[in-house]
Design an enzyme around this catalytic site. Structure first.
Site, PDB file in Angstrom:
ATOM      1  N   ASP A   5       0.807  -1.215   0.000  1.00  0.00           N
ATOM      2  CA  ASP A   5       0.000   0.000   0.000  1.00  0.00           C
ATOM      3  C   ASP A   5       0.845   1.272   0.000  1.00  0.00           C
ATOM      4  O   ASP A   5       0.414   2.316   0.502  1.00  0.00           O
ATOM      5  CB  ASP A   5      -0.968   0.015   1.196  1.00  0.00           C
ATOM      6  CG  ASP A   5      -1.901  -1.176   1.188  1.00  0.00           C
ATOM      7  OD1 ASP A   5      -2.379  -1.547   0.096  1.00  0.00           O
ATOM      8  OD2 ASP A   5      -2.140  -1.744   2.269  1.00  0.00           O
ATOM      9  N   ARG A   6       2.039   1.178  -0.568  1.00  0.00           N
ATOM     10  CA  ARG A   6       2.949   2.323  -0.653  1.00  0.00           C
ATOM     11  C   ARG A   6       3.369   2.859   0.728  1.00  0.00           C
ATOM     12  O   ARG A   6       3.849   3.976   0.853  1.00  0.00           O
ATOM     13  CB  ARG A   6       2.352   3.460  -1.480  1.00  0.00           C
ATOM     14  CG  ARG A   6       2.073   3.091  -2.940  1.00  0.00           C
ATOM     15  CD  ARG A   6       3.365   2.750  -3.655  1.00  0.00           C
ATOM     16  NE  ARG A   6       3.187   2.593  -5.099  1.00  0.00           N
ATOM     17  CZ  ARG A   6       3.003   1.436  -5.726  1.00  0.00           C
ATOM     18  NH1 ARG A   6       2.927   0.309  -5.018  1.00  0.00           N
ATOM     19  NH2 ARG A   6       2.896   1.383  -7.032  1.00  0.00           N
ATOM     20  N   MET A   7       3.187   2.044   1.762  1.00  0.00           N
ATOM     21  CA  MET A   7       3.610   2.438   3.107  1.00  0.00           C
ATOM     22  C   MET A   7       5.033   1.939   3.337  1.00  0.00           C
ATOM     23  O   MET A   7       5.311   1.132   4.232  1.00  0.00           O
ATOM     24  CB  MET A   7       2.636   1.881   4.151  1.00  0.00           C
ATOM     25  CG  MET A   7       1.229   2.476   4.050  1.00  0.00           C
ATOM     26  SD  MET A   7       1.209   4.241   4.448  1.00  0.00           S
ATOM     27  CE  MET A   7       1.436   4.161   6.228  1.00  0.00           C
TER      28      MET A   7
END
Length: 217
Positions: A195-197
């Protein structure tokens, strides 16, 4: 009036990143030690040229430039590569001795980014490496006025043959060629996550010590 064409959406290139968490408690106390851990893991993963790094420079006037070069050594003093000092990167670094490096280890979902100041290696250090290179690479260093315009491939090849005839065994070290060391002031380790985290840990030089910080992805 025709509509202005829009750039394509590269939806097919989207991908999911997932890696082991990169936590402050798990990393080495200094960036060179941590780089060694990751570099050895990149080599163990059989990446193609894990020592390939993008070198970004800027002229005195601020014009940026980037290219891929090869890391040829590193230690607590910094990261070393070799080049023609009269090339564009060489001229940039003579005018503005600061640089950024990027190791793009995409298959293992990692990147390392380095920012620092740049100094030339001594002639003795450069000569030691130059003499360890294959003969053809040593002649090539003489034959190529790196970044200069040449009229044709034939002109370049003729120059190579001329110099090979002059030095059939042991070409000397060019005075315009040698090593450069990037002494880091910041080193960032990036680990891809869902999640692009992504995890981003940055070591920042503060005096003689390193401060470890987490950056938002």
């Amino acid at each position: 009036m025709e509509d202005t064409p829009r750039p394509p959406v590269l939806a097919g290139l989207r991908r999911t990143y997932e890696g082991e968490p990169l936590l402050e408690a798990d990393v080495a106390p200094d960036p060179i030690a941590q780089f060694t851990v990751w570099f050895e893991e990149a080599m163990a993963a059989n990446l193609t040229e894990p020592n390939a790094m993008v070198l970004a420079t800027a002229s005195a006037g601020g014009r940026p430039s980037a290219r891929t070069v090869l890391l040829k050594g590193y230690d607590e003093r910094g990261f070393v590569f070799y080049t023609n000092y009269e090339s564009r990167k060489g001229r940039d670094l003579a005018e503005n001795p600061r640089a950024s490096l990027l190791f793009p280890w995409h298959p293992i979902r990692r990147q390392v980014r380095v920012e620092g100041t740049v100094t030339r290696l001594s002639h003795e250090e450069s000569a030691e490496y130059f003499t360890s290179r294959p003969y053809g690479s040593r002649i090539g260093a003489w034959a190529s006025r790196q970044s200069a315009v040449v009229r044709s491939r034939e002109e370049l090849d003729a120059r190579y043959q001329e110099l090979a005839a002059r030095w059939p065994d042991d070409p000397p070290v060019p005075d315009f060629w040698g090593g450069l060391r990037v002494t880091p002031v910041e080193v960032e380790f990036w680990q891809g996550q869902l999640d692009r985290m992504h995890d981003r840990l940055r070591y920042r030089r503060t005096g003689a010590e390193w401060t470890l910080e987490r950056l938002a992805p």
